[in-house]
Design a protein around this motif. Sequence first.
Motif, PDB file in Angstrom:
ATOM      1  N   ILE A   1      10.339  -9.130  -8.116  1.00 27.96           N
ATOM      2  CA  ILE A   1      11.679  -9.372  -8.650  1.00 27.96           C
ATOM      3  C   ILE A   1      11.637  -9.434 -10.171  1.00 27.96           C
ATOM      4  CG2 ILE A   1      13.576 -11.038  -8.777  1.00 27.96           C
ATOM      5  CD1 ILE A   1      12.829 -11.852  -5.888  1.00 27.96           C
ATOM      6  N   ALA A   2      10.705 -10.206 -10.712  1.00 29.64           N
ATOM      7  CA  ALA A   2      10.611 -10.357 -12.163  1.00 29.64           C
ATOM      8  C   ALA A   2      10.301  -9.030 -12.853  1.00 29.64           C
ATOM      9  CB  ALA A   2       9.552 -11.393 -12.501  1.00 29.64           C
ATOM     10  N   ARG A   3       9.409  -8.259 -12.267  1.00 33.28           N
ATOM     11  CA  ARG A   3       9.011  -6.976 -12.854  1.00 33.28           C
ATOM     12  C   ARG A   3      10.178  -5.987 -12.857  1.00 33.28           C
ATOM     13  NH1 ARG A   3       5.079  -6.441  -9.824  1.00 33.28           N
ATOM     14  NH2 ARG A   3       5.795  -4.913  -8.286  1.00 33.28           N
ATOM     15  N   GLN A   4      10.870  -5.903 -11.727  1.00 33.25           N
ATOM     16  CA  GLN A   4      12.013  -4.987 -11.640  1.00 33.25           C
ATOM     17  C   GLN A   4      13.154  -5.439 -12.554  1.00 33.25           C
ATOM     18  OE1 GLN A   4      12.893  -2.154  -9.804  1.00 33.25           O
ATOM     19  NE2 GLN A   4      10.800  -1.827  -9.109  1.00 33.25           N
TER      20      GLN A   4
ATOM     21  N   ALA B   1      12.368 -16.534  -9.988  1.00 29.63           N
ATOM     22  CA  ALA B   1      11.794 -15.559 -10.927  1.00 29.63           C
ATOM     23  C   ALA B   1      12.237 -15.816 -12.367  1.00 29.63           C
ATOM     24  CB  ALA B   1      12.186 -14.143 -10.504  1.00 29.63           C
ATOM     25  N   GLY B   2      12.969 -16.900 -12.598  1.00 31.66           N
ATOM     26  CA  GLY B   2      13.366 -17.282 -13.949  1.00 31.66           C
ATOM     27  C   GLY B   2      14.581 -16.569 -14.493  1.00 31.66           C
ATOM     28  N   LEU B   3      15.394 -16.001 -13.617  1.00 32.15           N
ATOM     29  CA  LEU B   3      16.487 -15.138 -14.060  1.00 32.15           C
ATOM     30  C   LEU B   3      17.851 -15.821 -14.117  1.00 32.15           C
ATOM     31  CD1 LEU B   3      15.302 -12.091 -11.968  1.00 32.15           C
ATOM     32  CD2 LEU B   3      15.179 -12.305 -14.455  1.00 32.15           C
ATOM     33  N   LEU B   4      17.932 -17.071 -13.672  1.00 34.76           N
ATOM     34  CA  LEU B   4      19.214 -17.770 -13.677  1.00 34.76           C
ATOM     35  C   LEU B   4      19.260 -18.934 -14.657  1.00 34.76           C
ATOM     36  CD1 LEU B   4      20.302 -17.900  -9.915  1.00 34.76           C
ATOM     37  CD2 LEU B   4      20.839 -16.196 -11.661  1.00 34.76           C
ATOM     38  N   ALA B   5      18.205 -19.154 -15.391  1.00 29.78           N
ATOM     39  CA  ALA B   5      18.155 -20.302 -16.305  1.00 29.78           C
ATOM     40  C   ALA B   5      19.275 -20.231 -17.335  1.00 29.78           C
ATOM     41  CB  ALA B   5      16.805 -20.347 -17.016  1.00 29.78           C
ATOM     42  N   GLY B   6      20.120 -21.259 -17.347  1.00 29.12           N
ATOM     43  CA  GLY B   6      21.223 -21.329 -18.298  1.00 29.12           C
ATOM     44  C   GLY B   6      22.396 -20.429 -17.970  1.00 29.12           C
TER      45      GLY B   6
END
Length: 227
Positions: free
Chosen positions: A91-94, A114-119
């Motif tokens: 997920i993070a790579r894509q 995967a760290g994509l929703l922070a904030g």
Amino acid sequence: MTEPQPLQVVFLLFPGITQLDFTAPAQALCRMPGASLAGAAANLDPIATDSGFSIVPTHDFASCPQADILCVPGGHGVTEALGDAATIAFIARQAAQAQWVTSVCTGAFLLGRAGLLAGRRATTHWGYTHLLPLVGAEPAPGRVVEDGRVVTSGGVTSGLDFALTLIARIRGDAAAQAIQLAIEYNPAPPFAGGHPDRAPAAVTEGLKARVYGAAAARMEEALTAPD
């Protein structure tokens, strides 16, 4: 007439996926001019869905093309997928090079892991929205929530609304309206009760007691488990 720019749509597939989280937006997005769809999983074995049948991936993680649109569906299998390093890394790579990063239902938590929703403002299935802060997201109302290039949607059927919203952003309202008409998406449900803000309280509480209380507890445990 100029050909539309090609767009690669990649759906993450994993055991225990809710099939409509995947198949509803896929049905709309596959009709978007220029779109090509791929379904990626850890391997090419059939993926068992929550509906008693399986879906065959088109690619494994290693061979999957780079997504222009990455879509992460949900399902009860999310709790296991949260602990799978290869899935989160995929997920993070894509997402790093995707134009759009999206989710349906509890797929939001995989984006979050995967760290994509922070904030960011985000939504998910109503039974789990209170857990969004555990992945750094701000819960926001609505079947579809847009925050920059990240688009999240509510439970199950919301995936179709998300897909049409995204098609309108990319190809224009007329293209989205034509696809909506082509698939005859003209909902007229027999009950006005598809969300707790409209459903009878007794129905909501009964469903929480039977399903979503325990399911949300399992999700919380998976989200707070040590690495």
